[in-house]
Design an enzyme around this catalytic site. Structure first.
Site, PDB file in Angstrom:
ATOM      1  N   GLU A 119     -11.238  -4.667  -2.692  1.00 31.82           N
ATOM      2  CA  GLU A 119     -10.374  -3.550  -3.094  1.00 31.82           C
ATOM      3  C   GLU A 119     -10.130  -3.650  -4.595  1.00 31.82           C
ATOM      4  OE1 GLU A 119      -6.782  -3.937  -0.479  1.00 31.82           O
ATOM      5  OE2 GLU A 119      -8.127  -5.318   0.505  1.00 31.82           O
ATOM      6  N   HIS A 161       0.826  -1.222   0.000  1.00 25.61           N
ATOM      7  CA  HIS A 161       0.000   0.000   0.000  1.00 25.61           C
ATOM      8  C   HIS A 161       0.862   1.275   0.000  1.00 25.61           C
ATOM      9  CE1 HIS A 161      -3.354  -2.596   0.284  1.00 25.61           C
ATOM     10  NE2 HIS A 161      -3.396  -2.760   1.579  1.00 25.61           N
ATOM     11  N   HIS A 175      -9.995   1.061   0.802  1.00 22.87           N
ATOM     12  CA  HIS A 175      -9.757  -0.126   1.625  1.00 22.87           C
ATOM     13  C   HIS A 175     -10.833  -0.316   2.687  1.00 22.87           C
ATOM     14  CE1 HIS A 175      -7.614  -3.336   3.532  1.00 22.87           C
ATOM     15  NE2 HIS A 175      -6.522  -3.149   2.807  1.00 22.87           N
TER      16      HIS A 175
HETATM   17  C1  GLA Z   1      -4.584  -5.797   2.040  1.00 19.97           C
HETATM   18  C2  GLA Z   1      -3.671  -6.947   2.080  1.00 19.97           C
HETATM   19  C3  GLA Z   1      -3.826  -7.699   3.360  1.00 19.97           C
HETATM   20  C4  GLA Z   1      -3.646  -6.777   4.556  1.00 19.97           C
HETATM   21  C5  GLA Z   1      -4.554  -5.578   4.407  1.00 19.97           C
HETATM   22  C6  GLA Z   1      -4.293  -4.532   5.463  1.00 19.97           C
HETATM   23  O1  GLA Z   1      -5.884  -6.199   1.897  1.00 19.97           O
HETATM   24  O2  GLA Z   1      -3.829  -7.801   0.978  1.00 19.97           O
HETATM   25  O3  GLA Z   1      -2.897  -8.739   3.403  1.00 19.97           O
HETATM   26  O4  GLA Z   1      -2.315  -6.354   4.633  1.00 19.97           O
HETATM   27  O5  GLA Z   1      -4.376  -4.974   3.159  1.00 19.97           O
HETATM   28  O6  GLA Z   1      -4.449  -5.033   6.734  1.00 19.97           O
END
Ligand code: GLA
Length: 351
Positions: free
Chosen positions: A311, A104, A174
């Site tokens: 997402e 991210h 998210h």
């Molecule tokens: C995304 C990732 C997960 C986790 C979340 C945040 O969805 O794929 O593995 O890291 O972000 O908690």
């Protein structure tokens, strides 16, 4: 639309909560991180339920490096292997925050930024952010906007990006949804249909895709026909074991550049039905596998599998994977991406 001062973040900046309304929909967002703080939609009895997990305070969102509740993620959602990308023959180093990899966009995510409120009305708000050259390590001065808009059908999120050099532009939202209402327990009995005939398997528990685009047929990843999220989640199947549940990118079936149907999810108790549409090619379906005793809004304490994320995104590590469509934003080309979360419970007609 109402605006109120929310408080100050860790940098002493005053931040606002903006509440949008339209019919029985209500969304609260903030100029801190352009985050979605709450989303209220009518259930089968026309009672509003808040269907996204979240926190009470600005400080919690500012320090939200683990759950990313409601966050606008950018410039790049998901993982980049070895925290590096090569653009126009030049390699750019990003900041690693998950072992060697960048998740991210690293420790300086857009969820920590104070966005400018560019436009607002009763049912819509546009946030703007200037992300300078080499921000998070990426090339190009990037101007981006995120618009949250409530319509008769639900919430639309539109992203625009414009850069003065070739760069990566792969934003997502998210939010963790619980269609029975946030803080109401597990989502494993929600029924999910995913418009994806293939997914991108991960190599190991670091969750970087192998590069293969594999059919879901005959696997727990097959949600072409609706089934309960929990039906196969504990199957002794390698991909689920590596991620401790679903935490995988699915390749959305559809026509590139169109607003394609992504998913349809039904809250088992509330009668709330959410449909997701997007112009993006992939969606990370994540069942909150890593959440443990997380203190949330209104006294809620969240546990694993009490929310799910859809997402929408370019595929993880696409900049380093030739088989995946590139999230490269070309210099001086204005790009628009869009994802809609629409709600049609029993109380307001069929999907
Ligand atoms: C995304 C990732 C997960 C986790 C979340 C945040 O969805 O794929 O593995 O890291 O972000 O908690």
């Amino acid at each position: 639309m109402t605006t109120k001062v929310w408080g100050t973040d860790d940098l002493g900046r005053s931040v606002e909560l903006v509440t949008l309304q339209h019919n029985l929909f209500e969304a609260t967002v903030s100029d801190l991180g352009a985050v979605l703080v709450s989303l209220k939609v009518p259930d089968k009895g026309n009672r509003q339920r808040d269907v996204v997990l979240g926190y009470d305070t600005a400080a919690q969102y500012f320090n939200n490096y683990e759950t990313y509740f409601g966050a606008t993620v950018g410039r790049n959602a998901n993982r980049i292997e070895n925290s590096q990308v090569t653009i126009d023959g030049k390699t750019y180093l990003l900041e690693a925050n998950e072992g060697q990899n960048c998740l991210h966009s690293g420790p300086n995510g857009y969820h920590t930024r104070r966005w400018e409120v560019k436009e607002k009305s009763a049912s819509a708000v546009t946030f703007a952010l200037f992300s300078p050259r080499l921000d998070q390590g990426f090339p190009g001065n990037l101007e981006l906007t995120v618009t949250y808009k409530l319509t008769d059908e639900g919430l639309e999120i539109t992203y625009t990006g414009l850069s003065d050099a070739d760069t990566v532009f792969n934003p997502t939202n998210h939010s963790y949804f619980n269609l029975n209402g946030q803080g109401s327990g597990t989502i494993t009995h929600h029924r999910l249909q995913l418009n994806a005939s293939s997914f991108t398997p991960i190599a190991d528990e670091k969750s970087i895709p192998t590069g293969e685009i594999r059919s879901v047929k005959g696997t727990p990843m097959d949600f072409i026909q609706p089934k309960e999220i929990g039906e196969a989640i504990n199957d002794p199947w390698e991909q689920l074991q590596l991620a401790k549940g679903y935490d995988h990118n699915f390749a959305i079936d559809g026509v590139r550049g169109h607003l394609n149907p992504v998913a349809r999810v039904e809250g088992d108790e509330s009668g709330i039905v959410m449909t997701v549409l997007s112009t993006l090619p992939g969606v990370q379906f994540y069942t909150a596998n890593f959440i443990q005793d997380e203190k949330g809004k209104d006294g809620a304490i969240y546990h694993s599998r009490e929310g799910f994320c859809l997402e929408t995104q370019y595929f993880p590590n696409a900049m380093n994977t030739s088989a995946f469509e590139s999230p490269l934003l070309e210099k001086d080309v204005l790009t628009t991406l869009k994802t809609a979360y629409l709600f049609k419970g029993e109380s307001h007609g069929n999907v």
